[in-house]
Scaffold this motif. Structure first.
Motif, PDB file in Angstrom:
ATOM      1  N   ARG A 131       0.842  -1.195   0.000  1.00 39.09           N
ATOM      2  CA  ARG A 131       0.000   0.000   0.000  1.00 39.09           C
ATOM      3  C   ARG A 131       0.873   1.239   0.000  1.00 39.09           C
ATOM      4  NH1 ARG A 131      -4.168  -1.140   4.927  1.00 39.09           N
ATOM      5  NH2 ARG A 131      -2.374  -0.308   6.030  1.00 39.09           N
ATOM      6  N   GLN A 132       0.506   2.256  -0.789  1.00 37.70           N
ATOM      7  CA  GLN A 132       1.314   3.464  -0.852  1.00 37.70           C
ATOM      8  C   GLN A 132       0.410   4.687  -0.897  1.00 37.70           C
ATOM      9  OE1 GLN A 132       4.212   4.417  -0.333  1.00 37.70           O
ATOM     10  NE2 GLN A 132       4.148   6.466  -1.210  1.00 37.70           N
ATOM     11  N   GLY A 133       0.615   5.610   0.036  1.00 39.03           N
ATOM     12  CA  GLY A 133      -0.185   6.826   0.092  1.00 39.03           C
ATOM     13  C   GLY A 133      -1.296   6.756   1.130  1.00 39.03           C
ATOM     14  N   TRP A 134      -1.580   5.560   1.607  1.00 38.64           N
ATOM     15  CA  TRP A 134      -2.669   5.399   2.581  1.00 38.64           C
ATOM     16  C   TRP A 134      -2.343   6.109   3.897  1.00 38.64           C
ATOM     17  CZ3 TRP A 134      -6.569   1.028   2.281  1.00 38.64           C
ATOM     18  CH2 TRP A 134      -6.704   0.578   0.944  1.00 38.64           C
ATOM     19  N   ALA A 135      -1.140   5.904   4.413  1.00 42.83           N
ATOM     20  CA  ALA A 135      -0.773   6.540   5.677  1.00 42.83           C
ATOM     21  C   ALA A 135      -0.770   8.060   5.536  1.00 42.83           C
ATOM     22  CB  ALA A 135       0.609   6.044   6.133  1.00 42.83           C
ATOM     23  N   ALA A 136      -0.275   8.555   4.388  1.00 43.61           N
ATOM     24  CA  ALA A 136      -0.258  10.000   4.163  1.00 43.61           C
ATOM     25  C   ALA A 136      -1.674  10.556   4.122  1.00 43.61           C
ATOM     26  CB  ALA A 136       0.484  10.321   2.865  1.00 43.61           C
ATOM     27  N   GLY A 137      -2.586   9.809   3.511  1.00 46.97           N
ATOM     28  CA  GLY A 137      -3.979  10.209   3.505  1.00 46.97           C
ATOM     29  C   GLY A 137      -4.549  10.238   4.918  1.00 46.97           C
ATOM     30  N   GLY A 138      -4.221   9.230   5.711  1.00 46.52           N
ATOM     31  CA  GLY A 138      -4.685   9.176   7.106  1.00 46.52           C
ATOM     32  C   GLY A 138      -4.129  10.338   7.918  1.00 46.52           C
ATOM     33  N   LEU A 139      -2.858  10.636   7.718  1.00 43.49           N
ATOM     34  CA  LEU A 139      -2.226  11.751   8.430  1.00 43.49           C
ATOM     35  C   LEU A 139      -2.896  13.071   8.045  1.00 43.49           C
ATOM     36  CD1 LEU A 139       0.070  12.612  10.340  1.00 43.49           C
ATOM     37  CD2 LEU A 139       1.583  12.692   8.346  1.00 43.49           C
ATOM     38  N   ALA A 140      -3.225  13.208   6.759  1.00 42.80           N
ATOM     39  CA  ALA A 140      -3.855  14.451   6.293  1.00 42.80           C
ATOM     40  C   ALA A 140      -5.215  14.670   6.949  1.00 42.80           C
ATOM     41  CB  ALA A 140      -3.988  14.426   4.766  1.00 42.80           C
ATOM     42  N   VAL A 141      -6.017  13.611   7.060  1.00 43.15           N
ATOM     43  CA  VAL A 141      -7.332  13.807   7.679  1.00 43.15           C
ATOM     44  C   VAL A 141      -7.203  14.040   9.189  1.00 43.15           C
ATOM     45  CG1 VAL A 141      -8.577  12.568   5.863  1.00 43.15           C
ATOM     46  CG2 VAL A 141      -7.918  11.329   7.929  1.00 43.15           C
ATOM     47  N   LEU A 142      -6.275  13.339   9.833  1.00 46.57           N
ATOM     48  CA  LEU A 142      -6.045  13.593  11.263  1.00 46.57           C
ATOM     49  C   LEU A 142      -5.625  15.048  11.477  1.00 46.57           C
ATOM     50  CD1 LEU A 142      -4.167  10.314  12.318  1.00 46.57           C
ATOM     51  CD2 LEU A 142      -6.347  11.113  13.263  1.00 46.57           C
ATOM     52  N   GLY A 143      -4.799  15.558  10.572  1.00 48.09           N
ATOM     53  CA  GLY A 143      -4.323  16.938  10.675  1.00 48.09           C
ATOM     54  C   GLY A 143      -5.438  17.963  10.552  1.00 48.09           C
ATOM     55  N   ARG A 144      -6.547  17.572   9.891  1.00 45.65           N
ATOM     56  CA  ARG A 144      -7.697  18.474   9.777  1.00 45.65           C
ATOM     57  C   ARG A 144      -8.730  18.207  10.863  1.00 45.65           C
ATOM     58  NH1 ARG A 144      -7.983  20.880   4.613  1.00 45.65           N
ATOM     59  NH2 ARG A 144      -5.921  20.700   3.677  1.00 45.65           N
ATOM     60  N   GLY A 145      -8.387  17.302  11.787  1.00 40.29           N
ATOM     61  CA  GLY A 145      -9.300  17.052  12.902  1.00 40.29           C
ATOM     62  C   GLY A 145     -10.340  15.977  12.640  1.00 40.29           C
ATOM     63  N   ARG A 186     -11.530  11.855  11.655  1.00 38.78           N
ATOM     64  CA  ARG A 186     -11.153  10.500  12.051  1.00 38.78           C
ATOM     65  C   ARG A 186     -11.511   9.478  10.966  1.00 38.78           C
ATOM     66  NH1 ARG A 186      -8.576  12.816  15.229  1.00 38.78           N
ATOM     67  NH2 ARG A 186      -8.378  12.539  17.482  1.00 38.78           N
ATOM     68  N   SER A 187     -11.931   9.972   9.786  1.00 40.07           N
ATOM     69  CA  SER A 187     -12.284   9.047   8.720  1.00 40.07           C
ATOM     70  C   SER A 187     -11.814   9.616   7.381  1.00 40.07           C
ATOM     71  CB  SER A 187     -13.812   8.811   8.693  1.00 40.07           C
ATOM     72  OG  SER A 187     -14.453  10.016   8.270  1.00 40.07           O
ATOM     73  N   PRO A 188     -11.633   8.842   6.318  1.00 36.65           N
ATOM     74  CA  PRO A 188     -11.941   7.403   6.221  1.00 36.65           C
ATOM     75  C   PRO A 188     -11.084   6.579   7.190  1.00 36.65           C
ATOM     76  CG  PRO A 188     -11.493   8.363   4.042  1.00 36.65           C
ATOM     77  CD  PRO A 188     -11.090   9.363   5.049  1.00 36.65           C
ATOM     78  N   ARG A 189     -11.780   5.753   7.921  1.00 38.22           N
ATOM     79  CA  ARG A 189     -11.149   4.978   8.987  1.00 38.22           C
ATOM     80  C   ARG A 189      -9.995   4.112   8.460  1.00 38.22           C
ATOM     81  NH1 ARG A 189     -11.557   4.894  13.951  1.00 38.22           N
ATOM     82  NH2 ARG A 189     -10.822   3.074  15.100  1.00 38.22           N
TER      83      ARG A 189
END
Lengths: 320, 320
Positions: free
Chosen positions: B173-187, B189-192
């Protein structure tokens, strides 16, 4: 990659950047023949000839384990390497490789990091060890993480092998670093020999191997205090250990510091760490190698006593 | 030593003390058969059967590499182990041993340290690796230092072996963690599935060894970003690498995050790290093993391009 030479002398870690700093650090670390792949890849690869590896990890934190105003970066580098090389010495082995993780604030001078690395490399060279890899990152305070790898020429000497009837023996300067730390803590810079002993310990590299070959039954390096480390040997071996005050000749500089600070100079010897002297048990006095000094004995029971009584002095570091 | 069971559930590291904490940590780490001497002595001793050891060290700093409010202690433990196990994967090897240095503030809950250790041990168990030693000490912020040791079944795959004419391929998988970090950074919690990918990456353990056996010419793990890591391969190999956008199928959750945040979802794939996917070069398409996806090609020259042009997006971490 930017040229290492382009970094101005007053540059910070932040100015140099991660890859600029790594390039300069890698230039400092010479690689031994056993290093098949050195720093710069995902991992280093080392040739291992004798079927085993001895490994230990230690942390050093600014303000807690060192102060930048009490010791030069080069001294801190020597100490960071020494405390890890000493762990292999205490198994009866010799280190061949080290890794360093350096977490540093962005305003730290690059020169501090490079001087640290030079001191570290110089200490490693004393036993022929190479710095084969590491990591640098940003943190609020300096945290140094060192992992050492080494080998033994015979069975490693553990903490748990002491037997009733063994003698306890010491090799190396003991109490000098604690004396140096005590005077630094009062704002003094002398006796210089003690301050230097604190800044740059001189562990008895090679003495661990000699002890192992002589039949040492248990061994430990004194990083936290002699009585405290004797306590580890006693607990792990399931024996009692008695340390005898009259076994120690208190060196003149410690006598002077004791008089100046109103402290028992033997307290530095019994409670002090940081010299990385070795403490080992041997089956009898006849098997104790040259250079080792008998300082106590092992019997049935548990715990550590000094002259047969509980020791009331400070017995070493409390890490939390 | 105090009984581990005596520590109350709301205890801090300071309450437990160094030796109380170490005793509890040691209870978490099972030892493999290759561990001749495990945690608790001056050093661990490991049996090494195949004449070499692969070694790498990484640091993780609170607030910089993880946030305690964004991931559980167990997740941070998984991540800390994963990023180091991945370094051995990227050499074409398999990890067998790890050490952990944990610098922690005294008010950190003991439960955090124990949960971290459990997550770390569980991740290590995925490849059969043992935690053989470490150190704990006090610091102002949490700093985790991990050293991994492993072995390869064949010649380690370095970064410098790519040749013009090779193809570039990706596994994992590539880019998934970066996507997760981006949403966490905006406050959010999803896409889970993306948040979970950030909290607990799933490196393709074993894929490095398969690539090495298939004749991979160079390999690296993607911790700092795909384009940035391709740049390391290009520089170390003295070649040019072109990555092709149309080689990637953008997964649905990344499309959703891109739309929600007004960002090109391919940016997470090209610039993101932390998934610890593998990037490798192979002599031709025919030698690329199953599970790997061709994403570019190698030619004479230098540097990395995307579709033949310089890449303008973010290319990964800056550590200072």
């Amino acid at each position: 990659m930017s040229s290492p030479a382009s970094t101005p002398p007053d540059a910070t870690i932040s100015d140099a950047g991660e890859f600029g700093l790594i390039a300069q650090l890698e230039g400092i670390f010479a690689q031994g023949e056993h290093v098949l792949i050195g720093p710069g890849d995902d991992a280093a690869v080392l040739r291992i000839r004798n079927g085993h590896v001895v490994v230990s990890t230690d942390l050093m934190v600014e303000s807690r384990h060192f102060r930048r105003d009490w010791a030069s970066a080069e001294d801190v580098g020597h100490r960071a390497a020494a405390q890890n090389l000493s762990d292999v010495n205490a198994m009866g082995g010799r280190a061949h490789s080290l890794t360093i993780g350096m977490a540093m604030p962005p305003d730290l001078p690059v020169q501090w990091a490079l001087d640290f690395a030079r001191g570290f490399a110089d200490e490693a060279a004393l036993v022929g060890a190479s710095v084969v890899g590491g990591d640098v990152t940003r943190a609020d305070e300096v945290v140094i993480a060192v992992t050492v790898l080494g080998a033994c020429t015979q069975t490693p000497v553990v903490r748990s092998g002491a037997e009733p009837g063994d003698v306890l023996a010491l090799h190396g300067r003991q109490g000098w670093a604690a004396g140096g730390l005590a005077v630094l803590g009062r704002g003094f810079r002398s006796p210089r020999v003690l301050v230097e002993a604190y800044r740059r310990p001189e562990p008895p590299y090679g003495a661990g191997q000699v002890a192992a070959e002589a039949g040492a039954t248990a061994m430990i390096d004194i990083s936290d205090g002699l009585v405290a480390e004797a306590g580890h040997l006693a607990r792990e071996s399931g024996v009692a250990i008695d340390v005898r005050r009259d076994a120690f000749e208190v060196p003149e500089p410690l006598v002077a510091v004791g008089a100046a600070l109103g402290a028992d100079p033997l307290g530095f010897i019994l409670g002090g760490g940081d010299d990385h002297a070795l403490l080992a048990t041997f089956p009898d006095r006849g098997s104790v190698p040259e250079g080792w000094q008998v300082v106590g004995e092992v019997s049935e029971g548990e715990g550590v006593t000094v002259d047969g009584a509980a020791y009331e002095g400070p017995t070493g570091w409390t890490h939390f």
